[in-house]
Design a protein around this motif. Structure first.
Motif, PDB file in Angstrom:
ATOM      1  N   LEU A   1      -9.541   1.598  -1.866  1.00 49.29           N
ATOM      2  CA  LEU A   1      -8.627   1.197  -0.798  1.00 49.29           C
ATOM      3  C   LEU A   1      -7.345   1.984  -1.005  1.00 49.29           C
ATOM      4  O   LEU A   1      -6.765   1.958  -2.095  1.00 49.29           O
ATOM      5  N   THR A   2      -6.905   2.717   0.007  1.00 47.43           N
ATOM      6  CA  THR A   2      -5.724   3.559  -0.144  1.00 47.43           C
ATOM      7  C   THR A   2      -4.841   3.520   1.096  1.00 47.43           C
ATOM      8  O   THR A   2      -5.296   3.198   2.189  1.00 47.43           O
ATOM      9  N   GLY A   3      -3.590   3.865   0.906  1.00 44.81           N
ATOM     10  CA  GLY A   3      -2.669   4.044   2.020  1.00 44.81           C
ATOM     11  C   GLY A   3      -2.375   2.807   2.841  1.00 44.81           C
ATOM     12  O   GLY A   3      -2.097   2.916   4.033  1.00 44.81           O
ATOM     13  N   PHE A   4      -2.409   1.626   2.235  1.00 42.77           N
ATOM     14  CA  PHE A   4      -2.150   0.403   2.999  1.00 42.77           C
ATOM     15  C   PHE A   4      -0.657   0.225   3.223  1.00 42.77           C
ATOM     16  O   PHE A   4       0.140   0.327   2.307  1.00 42.77           O
TER      17      PHE A   4
ATOM     18  N   GLU B   1     -17.816  -3.512  -6.570  1.00 41.19           N
ATOM     19  CA  GLU B   1     -16.496  -3.280  -7.155  1.00 41.19           C
ATOM     20  C   GLU B   1     -15.610  -2.539  -6.178  1.00 41.19           C
ATOM     21  O   GLU B   1     -16.065  -1.679  -5.440  1.00 41.19           O
ATOM     22  N   ALA B   2     -14.313  -2.855  -6.228  1.00 43.86           N
ATOM     23  CA  ALA B   2     -13.331  -2.182  -5.385  1.00 43.86           C
ATOM     24  C   ALA B   2     -12.102  -1.867  -6.227  1.00 43.86           C
ATOM     25  O   ALA B   2     -11.767  -2.608  -7.159  1.00 43.86           O
ATOM     26  N   PHE B   3     -11.466  -0.769  -5.885  1.00 43.34           N
ATOM     27  CA  PHE B   3     -10.276  -0.315  -6.604  1.00 43.34           C
ATOM     28  C   PHE B   3      -9.179  -0.007  -5.603  1.00 43.34           C
ATOM     29  O   PHE B   3      -9.448   0.444  -4.493  1.00 43.34           O
ATOM     30  N   ILE B   4      -7.932  -0.245  -6.018  1.00 42.08           N
ATOM     31  CA  ILE B   4      -6.773   0.065  -5.188  1.00 42.08           C
ATOM     32  C   ILE B   4      -5.646   0.500  -6.107  1.00 42.08           C
ATOM     33  O   ILE B   4      -5.552   0.050  -7.250  1.00 42.08           O
ATOM     34  N   GLY B   5      -4.808   1.369  -5.594  1.00 44.04           N
ATOM     35  CA  GLY B   5      -3.666   1.823  -6.372  1.00 44.04           C
ATOM     36  C   GLY B   5      -2.363   1.405  -5.730  1.00 44.04           C
ATOM     37  O   GLY B   5      -2.307   1.091  -4.538  1.00 44.04           O
ATOM     38  N   SER B   6      -1.327   1.386  -6.539  1.00 42.57           N
ATOM     39  CA  SER B   6       0.005   1.052  -6.045  1.00 42.57           C
ATOM     40  C   SER B   6       1.028   1.757  -6.919  1.00 42.57           C
ATOM     41  O   SER B   6       0.835   1.888  -8.133  1.00 42.57           O
TER      42      SER B   6
ATOM     43  N   LEU C   1       6.841   0.863  -8.624  1.00 40.42           N
ATOM     44  CA  LEU C   1       8.035   0.242  -8.052  1.00 40.42           C
ATOM     45  C   LEU C   1       7.779  -0.534  -6.764  1.00 40.42           C
ATOM     46  O   LEU C   1       8.667  -1.211  -6.272  1.00 40.42           O
ATOM     47  N   ASN C   2       6.590  -0.463  -6.226  1.00 33.32           N
ATOM     48  CA  ASN C   2       6.279  -1.155  -4.976  1.00 33.32           C
ATOM     49  C   ASN C   2       5.817  -2.590  -5.294  1.00 33.32           C
ATOM     50  O   ASN C   2       4.643  -2.911  -5.272  1.00 33.32           O
ATOM     51  N   THR C   3       6.780  -3.454  -5.565  1.00 34.06           N
ATOM     52  CA  THR C   3       6.453  -4.814  -5.997  1.00 34.06           C
ATOM     53  C   THR C   3       5.763  -5.632  -4.906  1.00 34.06           C
ATOM     54  O   THR C   3       4.907  -6.450  -5.208  1.00 34.06           O
ATOM     55  N   ALA C   4       6.113  -5.417  -3.642  1.00 29.70           N
ATOM     56  CA  ALA C   4       5.450  -6.167  -2.562  1.00 29.70           C
ATOM     57  C   ALA C   4       3.960  -5.837  -2.531  1.00 29.70           C
ATOM     58  O   ALA C   4       3.115  -6.732  -2.419  1.00 29.70           O
ATOM     59  N   SER C   5       3.637  -4.570  -2.652  1.00 30.87           N
ATOM     60  CA  SER C   5       2.239  -4.153  -2.659  1.00 30.87           C
ATOM     61  C   SER C   5       1.524  -4.711  -3.891  1.00 30.87           C
ATOM     62  O   SER C   5       0.415  -5.240  -3.797  1.00 30.87           O
ATOM     63  N   ARG C   6       2.154  -4.606  -5.037  1.00 29.94           N
ATOM     64  CA  ARG C   6       1.530  -5.117  -6.264  1.00 29.94           C
ATOM     65  C   ARG C   6       1.282  -6.621  -6.180  1.00 29.94           C
ATOM     66  O   ARG C   6       0.252  -7.116  -6.613  1.00 29.94           O
ATOM     67  N   ARG C   7       2.201  -7.379  -5.606  1.00 31.43           N
ATOM     68  CA  ARG C   7       2.003  -8.828  -5.444  1.00 31.43           C
ATOM     69  C   ARG C   7       0.804  -9.120  -4.554  1.00 31.43           C
ATOM     70  O   ARG C   7      -0.007 -10.003  -4.843  1.00 31.43           O
ATOM     71  N   ALA C   8       0.695  -8.405  -3.446  1.00 31.54           N
ATOM     72  CA  ALA C   8      -0.433  -8.607  -2.525  1.00 31.54           C
ATOM     73  C   ALA C   8      -1.743  -8.257  -3.216  1.00 31.54           C
ATOM     74  O   ALA C   8      -2.742  -8.976  -3.079  1.00 31.54           O
ATOM     75  N   ILE C   9      -1.756  -7.174  -3.947  1.00 33.68           N
ATOM     76  CA  ILE C   9      -2.951  -6.733  -4.665  1.00 33.68           C
ATOM     77  C   ILE C   9      -3.374  -7.793  -5.683  1.00 33.68           C
ATOM     78  O   ILE C   9      -4.544  -8.142  -5.790  1.00 33.68           O
ATOM     79  N   GLU C  10      -2.418  -8.312  -6.433  1.00 34.98           N
ATOM     80  CA  GLU C  10      -2.720  -9.359  -7.422  1.00 34.98           C
ATOM     81  C   GLU C  10      -3.194 -10.637  -6.740  1.00 34.98           C
ATOM     82  O   GLU C  10      -4.079 -11.324  -7.237  1.00 34.98           O
ATOM     83  N   LYS C  11      -2.623 -10.964  -5.580  1.00 36.96           N
ATOM     84  CA  LYS C  11      -3.029 -12.154  -4.831  1.00 36.96           C
ATOM     85  C   LYS C  11      -4.511 -12.073  -4.452  1.00 36.96           C
ATOM     86  O   LYS C  11      -5.206 -13.081  -4.388  1.00 36.96           O
TER      87      LYS C  11
END
Length: 103
Positions: free
Chosen positions: A40-43, A73-78, A81-91
Motif C-alpha cells: 500500500l503506497t501513496g495514501f 500479508e500486506a505492507f505499508i510505509g510511512s 515524521l508523518n505521525t497522522a499516517s503512522r497512527r492510522a497505520i497502527e490503528k
C-alpha cells in the motif's frame, strides 16, 4: 480513490509485486517481502476531509478485498515524521517492519 459527495476525499495505491521486492522510492532502497504480499503506497487524505477517518476507511476497504480473496500479508510505509499516517497505520494493526533512511 474514495469519493464523498462526488469529491475526492482520499487516494492511495496498492500492488502485488511479482518479484517480491518493495522498491522504496523515498529512500532508494529495496526490501524483500513474501511473494504475493500487497503493498500500500501513496495514501493521502485531501485537506478538507482530514480527521474524519478517510485514510483508515480507504485502507480498510482495500485490505478487506485483498484478504477476502486469499491474500495473507500486506505492507505499508510511512515517513517517520508523518505521525497522522503512522497512527492510522497502527490503528489498522500494522507493526514496524524496518526503518529506511534516504541516501
Amino acid at each position: 480513490m474514495l469519493l464523498i459527495d462526488g469529491e475526492v476525499a482520499g487516494r492511495g495505491f496498492s500492488e502485488i509485486p511479482e518479484d517480491g521486492r518493495w522498491h522504496i522510492g523515498e529512500t532508494g532502497t529495496t526490501e524483500s517481502i513474501p511473494t504475493g504480499s500487497m503493498l500500500l503506497t501513496g495514501f493521502t487524505t485531501n485537506r478538507e476531509f482530514r480527521r474524519r477517518g478517510v485514510y483508515v476507511a480507504l485502507m480498510s476497504h482495500i485490505l478487506a478485498e485483498f484478504f477476502s480473496q486469499g491474500g495473507s500479508e500486506a505492507f505499508i510505509g510511512s515517513l517517520t515524521l508523518n505521525t497522522a499516517s503512522r497512527r492510522a497505520i497502527e490503528k489498522l494493526g500494522f507493526s514496524a517492519f524496518g526503518v529506511h533512511r534516504a541516501v
